[in-house]
Scaffold this active site. Structure first.
Site, short mmCIF file in Angstrom:
data_model
loop_
_atom_site.label_atom_id
_atom_site.label_comp_id
_atom_site.label_asym_id
_atom_site.label_seq_id
_atom_site.Cartn_x
_atom_site.Cartn_y
_atom_site.Cartn_z
N SER A 2 -26.39 -48.87 -34.82
CA SER A 2 -27.73 -49.10 -35.35
C SER A 2 -28.70 -48.93 -34.20
CB SER A 2 -27.79 -50.48 -35.99
OG SER A 2 -29.07 -50.73 -36.52
N TYR A 32 -36.70 -43.92 -39.69
CA TYR A 32 -35.59 -44.26 -38.79
C TYR A 32 -35.16 -45.73 -39.01
CZ TYR A 32 -33.05 -44.87 -34.37
OH TYR A 32 -32.10 -45.15 -33.42
N LYS A 43 -31.57 -47.26 -40.36
CA LYS A 43 -30.77 -48.20 -39.58
C LYS A 43 -30.65 -49.57 -40.27
CE LYS A 43 -29.84 -45.44 -36.06
NZ LYS A 43 -28.48 -44.95 -35.80
N1 LIG Z 1 -31.23 -43.12 -27.27
C1 LIG Z 1 -31.83 -44.20 -27.78
O1 LIG Z 1 -32.93 -44.61 -27.35
C2 LIG Z 1 -31.17 -44.97 -28.87
C3 LIG Z 1 -30.22 -44.41 -29.71
N2 LIG Z 1 -29.66 -45.15 -30.72
C4 LIG Z 1 -28.69 -44.55 -31.61
O2 LIG Z 1 -27.56 -44.14 -30.88
C5 LIG Z 1 -26.98 -42.98 -31.45
C6 LIG Z 1 -26.82 -41.90 -30.39
O3 LIG Z 1 -28.07 -41.63 -29.83
P1 LIG Z 1 -28.23 -40.68 -28.55
O4 LIG Z 1 -27.02 -40.77 -27.72
O5 LIG Z 1 -29.55 -41.00 -27.97
O6 LIG Z 1 -28.33 -39.26 -29.28
P2 LIG Z 1 -28.21 -37.75 -28.76
O7 LIG Z 1 -29.28 -36.98 -29.44
O8 LIG Z 1 -28.14 -37.68 -27.27
O9 LIG Z 1 -26.79 -37.31 -29.37
C7 LIG Z 1 -26.64 -37.26 -30.75
C8 LIG Z 1 -25.21 -36.88 -31.08
O10 LIG Z 1 -25.05 -36.86 -32.51
C9 LIG Z 1 -24.56 -35.57 -32.90
N3 LIG Z 1 -25.08 -35.24 -34.23
C10 LIG Z 1 -26.38 -35.14 -34.61
N4 LIG Z 1 -26.48 -34.76 -35.89
C11 LIG Z 1 -25.20 -34.65 -36.35
C12 LIG Z 1 -24.65 -34.27 -37.60
N5 LIG Z 1 -25.42 -33.95 -38.65
N6 LIG Z 1 -23.30 -34.25 -37.73
C13 LIG Z 1 -22.51 -34.57 -36.68
N7 LIG Z 1 -22.98 -34.92 -35.48
C14 LIG Z 1 -24.31 -34.96 -35.32
C15 LIG Z 1 -25.05 -34.62 -31.82
O11 LIG Z 1 -24.31 -33.44 -31.69
P3 LIG Z 1 -24.70 -32.08 -32.52
O12 LIG Z 1 -26.19 -31.95 -32.43
O13 LIG Z 1 -23.96 -30.98 -31.86
O14 LIG Z 1 -24.23 -32.31 -33.91
C16 LIG Z 1 -24.84 -35.50 -30.58
O15 LIG Z 1 -23.49 -35.50 -30.22
C17 LIG Z 1 -27.87 -42.61 -32.62
O16 LIG Z 1 -27.34 -43.13 -33.81
C18 LIG Z 1 -29.20 -43.29 -32.30
O17 LIG Z 1 -29.95 -43.58 -33.45
C19 LIG Z 1 -29.98 -46.46 -30.91
C20 LIG Z 1 -30.89 -47.07 -30.10
C21 LIG Z 1 -31.56 -46.37 -29.03
C1 LIG Z 2 -37.51 -63.15 -31.15
C2 LIG Z 2 -37.14 -62.39 -29.99
C3 LIG Z 2 -37.57 -60.96 -30.00
C4 LIG Z 2 -37.02 -60.18 -28.85
C5 LIG Z 2 -37.70 -58.92 -28.43
C6 LIG Z 2 -37.84 -57.85 -29.46
C7 LIG Z 2 -38.03 -56.49 -28.87
C8 LIG Z 2 -37.96 -55.43 -29.93
C9 LIG Z 2 -38.10 -54.06 -29.39
C10 LIG Z 2 -37.62 -53.02 -30.36
C11 LIG Z 2 -37.29 -51.75 -29.68
C12 LIG Z 2 -36.81 -50.69 -30.61
C13 LIG Z 2 -36.22 -49.54 -29.83
C14 LIG Z 2 -35.64 -48.49 -30.72
C15 LIG Z 2 -34.84 -47.52 -29.93
C16 LIG Z 2 -34.39 -46.38 -30.73
O1 LIG Z 2 -33.56 -46.51 -31.56
C17 LIG Z 2 -35.13 -45.13 -30.46
N1 LIG Z 2 -35.12 -44.78 -29.08
C18 LIG Z 2 -34.59 -44.02 -31.24
O2 LIG Z 2 -33.43 -43.65 -30.74
#
Ligand SMILES: NC(=O)C1=CN([C@@H]2O[C@H](COP(=O)(O)OP(=O)(O)OC[C@H]3O[C@@H](n4cnc5c(N)ncnc54)[C@H](OP(=O)(O)O)[C@@H]3O)[C@@H](O)[C@H]2O)C=CC1
Ligand SMILES: CCCCCCCCCCCCCCCC(=O)[C@@H](N)CO
Length: 324
Positions: free
Chosen positions: A173, A187, A191
């Site tokens: 998530s 988004y 999630k």
């Molecule tokens: N980076 C962030 O700030 C945060 C990320 N997340 C979550 O973490 C996860 C990974 O993020 P992150 O590492 O940043 O992402 P990246 O964009 O770096 O990597 C995404 C990965 O998912 C694959 N992917 C995308 N679409 C598909 C599809 N349709 N089928 C199969 N594979 C797919 C991509 O490969 P390909 O394109 O070749 O398919 C790649 O391997 C996500 O779910 C994101 O929402 C959560 C919080 C914060």
């Molecule tokens: C009561 C206590 C509260 C504590 C603090 C709360 C802080 C919340 C911040 C939320 C940040 C969301 C980041 C999303 C990242 C992400 O998924 C994207 N980068 C897309 O990949």
């Protein structure tokens, strides 16, 4: 000191102990350990960012690892990078999670799965008004429906495994899946959807010794995040900034440790820990100590949450005032 004072003090000391015992007796599901050494860990989105970091970490810990993504080139590149840094080979499989038949074939070719980590995800931050339906549906499709496809494809094999050892299904998530954030309407919806899926699924699969986890990272330094930052609303960055930026290796460690300890919620940093306490709701909790902390901190965390909303709405008001 009077006897009545003493017995009052004794009661004050005993009450938390009785409460802890009570929680220990009632928390469900019961605590569990999900070992990953020598087991098959299947990670989607494993060719980049957080998924790649989890694959590398799991391989280092002695798991047999398969990574799935669409681009075969990126998969090959990830495989080579893991081999260079660990000397270990992971298996790769190309499929689009939106295509159920392709996912089913990929899961079947990979062999029985012990730990399924649904990590694939796409994210484009925009105000709803500025985001077209194609992009919105794209996020719901890949992040939520894609995850349904994975679980539907992998569950029969996981249920019919030959050993009855604990196995795991984990969902990637985001902190934006615990609280709605400006710029993340689609988004956050995708999630938040995973939470409903996870809570309901855990009840359905507990009898099969299958344990569900939800991972909630903050902003994490990945190729996807770098891409997102090119065109993100300023307010999204300001509000998400409340929780800082993590490295994917740190997130990967937290995620795997959480999965191994069978945690339903897996926060990744201190703000995430507070957020998980504040949004505990009716989520399952295996740890009586965590349940204790949840109960004790509920009131004060609601106040903290209101303070965060106060600062966020303050930023929004300020931003609109500047726009005029
Ligand atoms: N980076 C962030 O700030 C945060 C990320 N997340 C979550 O973490 C996860 C990974 O993020 P992150 O590492 O940043 O992402 P990246 O964009 O770096 O990597 C995404 C990965 O998912 C694959 N992917 C995308 N679409 C598909 C599809 N349709 N089928 C199969 N594979 C797919 C991509 O490969 P390909 O394109 O070749 O398919 C790649 O391997 C996500 O779910 C994101 O929402 C959560 C919080 C914060
Ligand atoms: C009561 C206590 C509260 C504590 C603090 C709360 C802080 C919340 C911040 C939320 C940040 C969301 C980041 C999303 C990242 C992400 O998924 C994207 N980068 C897309 O990949």
């Amino acid at each position: 000191m009077a006897d009545s004072d003493l017995s009052f003090l004794a009661l004050c000391a005993l009450l938390p102990i009785f409460f802890l015992i009570f929680l220990k007796l009632i928390v469900r599901p019961r605590p569990v350990k999900v070992p990953i050494k020598s087991r098959h860990v299947f990670i989607t989105g494993g060719s980049s960012g957080i998924g790649l970091a989890i694959a590398r970490q799991a391989a280092t810990e002695g798991a047999r690892v398969t990574i799935l993504a669409r681009s075969l080139d990126k998969l090959e590149e990830a495989k080579t990078s893991i081999r260079l840094s660990t000397g270990i080979d992971v298996a790769i499989v190309s499929a689009d999670v939106c295509d159920f038949e392709a996912v089913k074939a990929a899961v079947e070719s990979a062999g029985p799965i012990d730990v399924l980590i649904c990590n694939q995800g796409v994210f484009v931050a925009y105000e709803l008004e500025n985001q077209d339906m194609k992009e919105i549906k794209g996020m719901i499709d890949v992040n939520l429906i894609g995850t349904f496809n994975l679980v539907k494809a992998a569950l029969p094999g996981m249920k019919n495994r030959s050993d009855r050892k604990p196995v795991s299904i984990a969902f990637m998530s985001s902190q934006a899946g615990q609280v709605g954030i400006y710029g993340y309407t689609a988004y956050s919806a995708s999630k938040f959807g995973l939470r409903g899926l996870a809570e309901a699924l855990q009840q359905e699969v507990i009898a099969d010794n299958i344990h569900v986890s939800l991972i909630f990272p903050p902003d994490t330094d990945t190729p996807g995040f770098a891409e997102e930052n090119k065109k993100k609303p300023q307010l999204t960055s300001i509000i998400a900034g409340s929780s800082g930026v993590m490295q994917s290796d740190e997130v990967a460690k937290k995620a795997l440790n959480g999965i191994k300890s069978g945690s339903f919620f897996i926060p990744c940093n201190f703000e995430g820990f507070l957020l998980s306490l504040a949004t505990a709701g009716l989520s399952p909790q295996r740890s009586y100590l965590m349940a204790f902390v949840e109960v004790i901190s509920a009131g004060i965390l609601r106040i903290a949450g209101l303070c965060f909303q106060w600062t966020w709405y303050g930023s929004i008001e300020k931003w609109h005032a500047q726009e005029k």
